[in-house]
Write a protein that holds these residues in place. Structure first.
Motif, PDB file in Angstrom:
ATOM      1  N   TYR A 507      -6.722 166.128  18.288  1.00  0.00           N
ATOM      2  CA  TYR A 507      -7.084 166.216  16.875  1.00  0.00           C
ATOM      3  C   TYR A 507      -7.248 164.808  16.322  1.00  0.00           C
ATOM      4  O   TYR A 507      -6.333 163.979  16.414  1.00  0.00           O
ATOM      5  N   SER A 508      -8.402 164.523  15.740  1.00  0.00           N
ATOM      6  CA  SER A 508      -8.691 163.202  15.187  1.00  0.00           C
ATOM      7  C   SER A 508      -8.131 163.104  13.774  1.00  0.00           C
ATOM      8  O   SER A 508      -8.413 163.959  12.921  1.00  0.00           O
ATOM      9  N   LEU A 509      -7.357 162.062  13.520  1.00  0.00           N
ATOM     10  CA  LEU A 509      -6.696 161.871  12.232  1.00  0.00           C
ATOM     11  C   LEU A 509      -7.142 160.554  11.614  1.00  0.00           C
ATOM     12  O   LEU A 509      -7.287 159.547  12.299  1.00  0.00           O
ATOM     13  N   ASP A 510      -7.328 160.573  10.309  1.00  0.00           N
ATOM     14  CA  ASP A 510      -7.640 159.366   9.559  1.00  0.00           C
ATOM     15  C   ASP A 510      -6.377 158.842   8.884  1.00  0.00           C
ATOM     16  O   ASP A 510      -5.418 159.581   8.660  1.00  0.00           O
ATOM     17  N   TRP A 511      -6.431 157.540   8.580  1.00  0.00           N
ATOM     18  CA  TRP A 511      -5.343 156.966   7.801  1.00  0.00           C
ATOM     19  C   TRP A 511      -5.333 157.615   6.421  1.00  0.00           C
ATOM     20  O   TRP A 511      -6.388 157.841   5.827  1.00  0.00           O
ATOM     21  N   PRO A 512      -4.193 157.986   5.830  1.00  0.00           N
ATOM     22  CA  PRO A 512      -2.825 157.691   6.291  1.00  0.00           C
ATOM     23  C   PRO A 512      -2.126 158.877   6.934  1.00  0.00           C
ATOM     24  O   PRO A 512      -0.887 158.945   6.927  1.00  0.00           O
ATOM     25  N   LEU A 513      -2.895 159.845   7.467  1.00  0.00           N
ATOM     26  CA  LEU A 513      -2.272 161.036   8.034  1.00  0.00           C
ATOM     27  C   LEU A 513      -1.443 160.714   9.264  1.00  0.00           C
ATOM     28  O   LEU A 513      -0.546 161.482   9.628  1.00  0.00           O
ATOM     29  N   GLN A 514      -1.731 159.580   9.921  1.00  0.00           N
ATOM     30  CA  GLN A 514      -0.917 159.209  11.086  1.00  0.00           C
ATOM     31  C   GLN A 514       0.524 158.920  10.711  1.00  0.00           C
ATOM     32  O   GLN A 514       1.403 158.938  11.578  1.00  0.00           O
ATOM     33  N   LEU A 515       0.782 158.616   9.443  1.00  0.00           N
ATOM     34  CA  LEU A 515       2.164 158.416   9.008  1.00  0.00           C
ATOM     35  C   LEU A 515       2.952 159.717   9.071  1.00  0.00           C
ATOM     36  O   LEU A 515       4.169 159.700   9.261  1.00  0.00           O
ATOM     37  N   PHE A 516       2.252 160.830   8.897  1.00  0.00           N
ATOM     38  CA  PHE A 516       2.900 162.144   8.918  1.00  0.00           C
ATOM     39  C   PHE A 516       2.818 162.779  10.308  1.00  0.00           C
ATOM     40  O   PHE A 516       3.805 163.259  10.843  1.00  0.00           O
ATOM     41  N   PHE A 517       1.612 162.774  10.876  1.00  0.00           N
ATOM     42  CA  PHE A 517       1.412 163.354  12.213  1.00  0.00           C
ATOM     43  C   PHE A 517       1.559 162.250  13.252  1.00  0.00           C
ATOM     44  O   PHE A 517       0.568 161.662  13.702  1.00  0.00           O
ATOM     45  N   THR A 518       2.774 161.965  13.620  1.00  0.00           N
ATOM     46  CA  THR A 518       3.033 160.947  14.632  1.00  0.00           C
ATOM     47  C   THR A 518       2.721 161.497  16.020  1.00  0.00           C
ATOM     48  O   THR A 518       2.426 162.687  16.196  1.00  0.00           O
ATOM     49  N   GLN A 519       2.783 160.626  17.016  1.00  0.00           N
ATOM     50  CA  GLN A 519       2.529 161.063  18.384  1.00  0.00           C
ATOM     51  C   GLN A 519       3.546 162.098  18.838  1.00  0.00           C
ATOM     52  O   GLN A 519       3.223 163.028  19.587  1.00  0.00           O
ATOM     53  N   GLU A 520       4.774 161.948  18.386  1.00  0.00           N
ATOM     54  CA  GLU A 520       5.802 162.933  18.738  1.00  0.00           C
ATOM     55  C   GLU A 520       5.466 164.297  18.161  1.00  0.00           C
ATOM     56  O   GLU A 520       5.640 165.332  18.815  1.00  0.00           O
ATOM     57  N   VAL A 521       4.978 164.316  16.915  1.00  0.00           N
ATOM     58  CA  VAL A 521       4.607 165.583  16.282  1.00  0.00           C
ATOM     59  C   VAL A 521       3.424 166.216  17.006  1.00  0.00           C
ATOM     60  O   VAL A 521       3.426 167.418  17.311  1.00  0.00           O
ATOM     61  N   LEU A 522       2.402 165.432  17.300  1.00  0.00           N
ATOM     62  CA  LEU A 522       1.231 165.967  17.985  1.00  0.00           C
ATOM     63  C   LEU A 522       1.568 166.463  19.382  1.00  0.00           C
ATOM     64  O   LEU A 522       0.974 167.436  19.866  1.00  0.00           O
ATOM     65  N   SER A 523       2.517 165.819  20.036  1.00  0.00           N
ATOM     66  CA  SER A 523       2.919 166.285  21.373  1.00  0.00           C
ATOM     67  C   SER A 523       3.562 167.666  21.299  1.00  0.00           C
ATOM     68  O   SER A 523       3.389 168.483  22.211  1.00  0.00           O
ATOM     69  N   LYS A 524       4.278 167.950  20.209  1.00  0.00           N
ATOM     70  CA  LYS A 524       4.859 169.292  20.044  1.00  0.00           C
ATOM     71  C   LYS A 524       3.772 170.324  19.807  1.00  0.00           C
ATOM     72  O   LYS A 524       3.845 171.449  20.316  1.00  0.00           O
ATOM     73  N   TYR A 525       2.747 169.964  19.039  1.00  0.00           N
ATOM     74  CA  TYR A 525       1.627 170.885  18.845  1.00  0.00           C
ATOM     75  C   TYR A 525       0.909 171.154  20.166  1.00  0.00           C
ATOM     76  O   TYR A 525       0.527 172.297  20.462  1.00  0.00           O
TER      77      TYR A 525
END
Length: 753
Positions: A507-525
């Motif tokens: 999933y492609s994210l723009d700034w500042p969504l990376q502050l919320f959807f971190t790599q750890e969060v995306l790995s759970k998804y």
């Protein structure tokens, strides 16, 4: 004599008062009789005109002069004034500097602040000595009692202060450790000494407040010597690990191109426990850490990310005018920057934070409750503005819905179409060189059939296929042979069923969504998606196997109904296959209920809870916590964090896929006992699953309510308990497929789904 005494009281020795250490050093003798912390000022041994009482009074006064000299030297060296004093050619100061060469003298801003406080105390002492001198000059008959009376109060001040600086220099105490030491020394029973230590602590806190002001107002970490309890992750815990300025400048372009702001947010800063005073709670330190990082983000947004956001938004608004967007980008860039960065943190909020910190600076004493209240207020301000940036401006809820649609399979029609389009492809082993490209074709076809242009978030989703265990030189035929050996049970158990289990989404994210959807969060998804897509694929294969066999059965029935001989053979084969299809129904029943339980009882239920929090919450940190709880609940209630259950479910899905593959290739399958083995293993696995889910170890856990709902679906009207007893008979009945005999009649299992 009195003038010699007064000079000794301000650190200058002579013929009347001598420095024992200096004298022994001049004679080349080892200093073995006097310890490092004991006073070294003594009366000259050739003084004979003093009475014993006078000698006793003078000797009691001389330690004050020694302590003054040591404190004055500490203040001068800590304030970086020792070089100036040395240039004046003072032999006494030179001697003091040489005596301290062996001590650790790392630069310290906090120690300099404490030295400023000691200078204040010493100035009071010098004023007292000056007053004594004036009184002695005004008195026609001066006496020693005048000196004793004027300096009596310093007996309780200078010795403890000297002990304090010895500990500071011996242990090289700096930063928060120094504040912690002073805070402990404040708790004493001498009011005068307590006031002095509190004054020193006040000076140290001024440095702390200055660093807090820089961090909480501007997002800048001003910590030259590594003494603040907020430190950079890359710099280590001390200044000795810091890079040189040249290296920092050399790394700057790389960090900018690699989006240093996200690195700073996720890994750039942390709380240093070594420099955190004990009277500041860890929760407060973490609030300071978060507030500073939030201010840093709000004050330093990334222009590169603004360009991405602008182009992405305009593409969705006007998809056929992309060339015009790029042509007019220079005109829109400035407006985009003002939109995102102009009011991210209003100046009024910065002034408010500065005013609160200034009130802390003006307090004469440190008040823990007031300090924590100010930190909480600043954290609330930063969290609210960060919430507005991420939730309102960046459309967080829309992206949450998109992640649910695609990573949690909420768009069931899309993934049903995708699995149907890719079914023939997934029947073959994936090719490492083109597997991802092969999947893109059915992925795009499914999007055209079910989504179209109505979903603006679909362009952010892309399918990914990581590398797997088939080498580039392996031919398709070899891969098929390997796959067949795995399905036959003779292949490597480490290899997945068909190699397509590793398919995932990006999933492609723009700034500042990376502050919320971190790599750890995306790995759970991604973990949840891989589990759910395998489950849906298993369910679809079970349905397809039933549909294909029924279609073939109807075709055979229509073809051979006039031929009584062939018709009786076909009818007998149908009778023999009924136990096998009953097992298929048990498999489908388990998979359907597991899928319905996860999608409805887990995902939809937790999604509604998350939506309620998103609507009510106005704090970024609280929203992050709620989202973490949401993901943890998905993983927990789906049993992905229970190794025993997840392994059994994984093996059950593999057995179902093997069952479907064997049914589809039943005529060409050389080993006809494969079905019996699959059913026997399925019987064991399903019974083990039911036993584990009913065990008492989950009765008191937080997943107990959801667990009971899943058990209710599996064992509705005691179906699961009764059907498990029928599996043994089904397994015996299936032996007729291999060795049919006339005596296969027996009691039929009437249980069905």
């Amino acid at each position: 004599m009195l003038h010699e005494l007064l000079l000794a009281l301000v650190g200058y020795t002579g013929d009347f008062v001598i420095d024992v250490r200096e004298q022994r050093k001049a004679f080349g003798l080892a200093d073995t009789q006097i310890s490092d912390g004991s006073p070294a000022f003594k009366l000259a041994p050739d003084i004979s005109f003093l009475q014993p009482s006078e000698r006793s009074v003078i000797e009691s006064l001389l330690p004050l002069g020694f302590y003054y000299r040591e404190l004055d030297h500490f203040a001068a060296s800590s304030r970086n004034l020792s070089s100036i004093v040395d240039k004046q050619g003072d032999p006494l100061r030179n001697h003091c500097s040489e005596s301290a060469k062996g001590r650790t003298t790392n630069p310290s801003t906090y120690r300099r602040a404490v030295a400023n406080g000691i200078v204040e105390i010493l100035s009071v002492y010098r004023s007292a000595v000056l007053q004594v001198e004036q009184r002695l000059l005004a008195d026609p008959d001066p006496i020693l009692a005048t000196v004793t009376q004027g300096l009596n109060k310093f007996y309780v001040l200078l010795p403890p202060l000297h002990e304090l600086i010895l500990e500071i220099e011996r242990d090289d105490i700096r930063g928060g450790q120094l504040l912690n030491l002073l805070h402990k020394r404040c708790h004493c029973g001498v009011p005068e000494l307590q006031s002095c230590i509190q004054r020193l602590l006040w000076h140290g806190h001024q440095v702390l407040y200055h660093q807090l002001t820089s961090w909480l107002i501007y997002g800048i970490l001003e910590d030259q010597y590594g003494e603040f309890f907020i430190t950079r992750q890359e710099d280590g815990d001390g200044p000795e690990n810091e890079s040189s300025n040249t290296d920092k400048v050399r790394r700057l372009p790389q960090k900018t191109s690699g989006d240093a702001s996200l690195s700073d947010w996720n890994l750039g800063f942390h709380v240093s426990l070594d420099m955190l005073p004990e009277y500041i709670h860890m929760r407060v330190a973490e609030s300071v850490l978060f507030a500073g990082k939030a201010i840093r983000v709000l004050r330093n947004p990334s222009p590169f990310k603004f360009r991405e956001a602008l182009v992405h938004q305009q593409i969705h608004k006007t998809p056929h005018r992309f060339q015009g967007i790029l042509g007019n980008f220079d005109l829109q860039k400035e407006a985009c920057m003002q939109t995102f960065s102009g009011e991210l943190l209003p100046q009024a909020e910065s002034d408010k934070i500065e005013g609160m910190l200034q009130e802390l600076k003006d307090l004469s004493e440190f008040h823990k409750r007031i300090f924590e209240s100010v930190v909480d207020s600043v954290r609330t301000i930063a969290a609210n503005h960060l919430w507005q940036l991420v939730v309102i401006r960046a459309d967080l809820n829309g992206h949450l819905k998109a992640l649910k649609d695609y990573f949690l399979l909420a768009k069931g029609d899309f993934f049903q179409c995708f699995l149907e389009e890719s079914r023939q492809l997934m029947h073959l082993p994936p090719r490492q060189s083109t597997a991802e490209a092969d999947l893109m074709v059915p992925f795009q076809l499914a999007a055209l059939k079910t989504i179209g242009d109505e979903d603006k978030y679909f362009s952010r989703v892309s399918i990914r296929m990581p590398s797997f265990g088939i080498t580039m030189g392996t031919t398709l035929r070899d891969s098929e042979v390997k796959l067949g050996s795995v399905l036959q049970g003779t292949g490597s158990p480490e290899m997945s069923l068909d190699g397509w289990d590793g398919v995932s989404l990006e999933y492609s994210l723009d700034w500042p969504l990376q502050l919320f959807f971190t790599q750890e969060v995306l790995s759970k998804y991604i973990r949840a998606f891989q589990y759910l897509i395998r489950l849906k694929r298993t369910q679809m294969e079970l349905e397809k196997s039933w549909a294909s066999v029924m279609q073939q059965d109807h075709f055979d029935f229509a073809k051979h109904r006039k031929d009584r001989k062939n018709y009786s053979i076909s009818q007998q084969r149908r009778q023999q296959s009924r136990p096998m299809w009953r097992v298929r129904e048990h498999m489908a029943f388990l998979i359907r209920n597991l899928q319905f339980y996860i999608q409805v009882d887990v995902i939809e239920s937790q999604w509604n809870i998350l939506q309620a929090h998103v609507q009510d919450c106005r704090d970024f940190t609280e929203l992050v916590d709620f989202h973490q709880e949401y993901l943890n609940a998905l993983i927990s209630q789906s049993f992905l964090d229970i190794g025993s259950v997840s392994r059994i479910l994984d093996s059950i899905m593999k057995l179902c896929m093997r069952f479907c593959w064997n049914i589809e290739h039943q005529e060409s399958c050389s080993n006809s006992r494969e079905l019996e083995q699959i059913i026997e293993e399925f019987n064991k696995k399903s019974n083990s699953l039911y036993t584990i889910l009913r065990s008492s170890r989950f009765a008191g856990s937080q997943r107990a309510p959801s667990l009971r709902r899943f058990l209710l679906r599996l064992n509705f009207n005691s179906f699961f308990e009764v059907s498990s007893a029928c599996f043994f008979f089904v397994g015996d009945s299936l032996s007729t497929l291999t060795n049919p005999q006339p005596s296969t009649a027996g009691p039929a299992c009437t249980t069905g789904a």
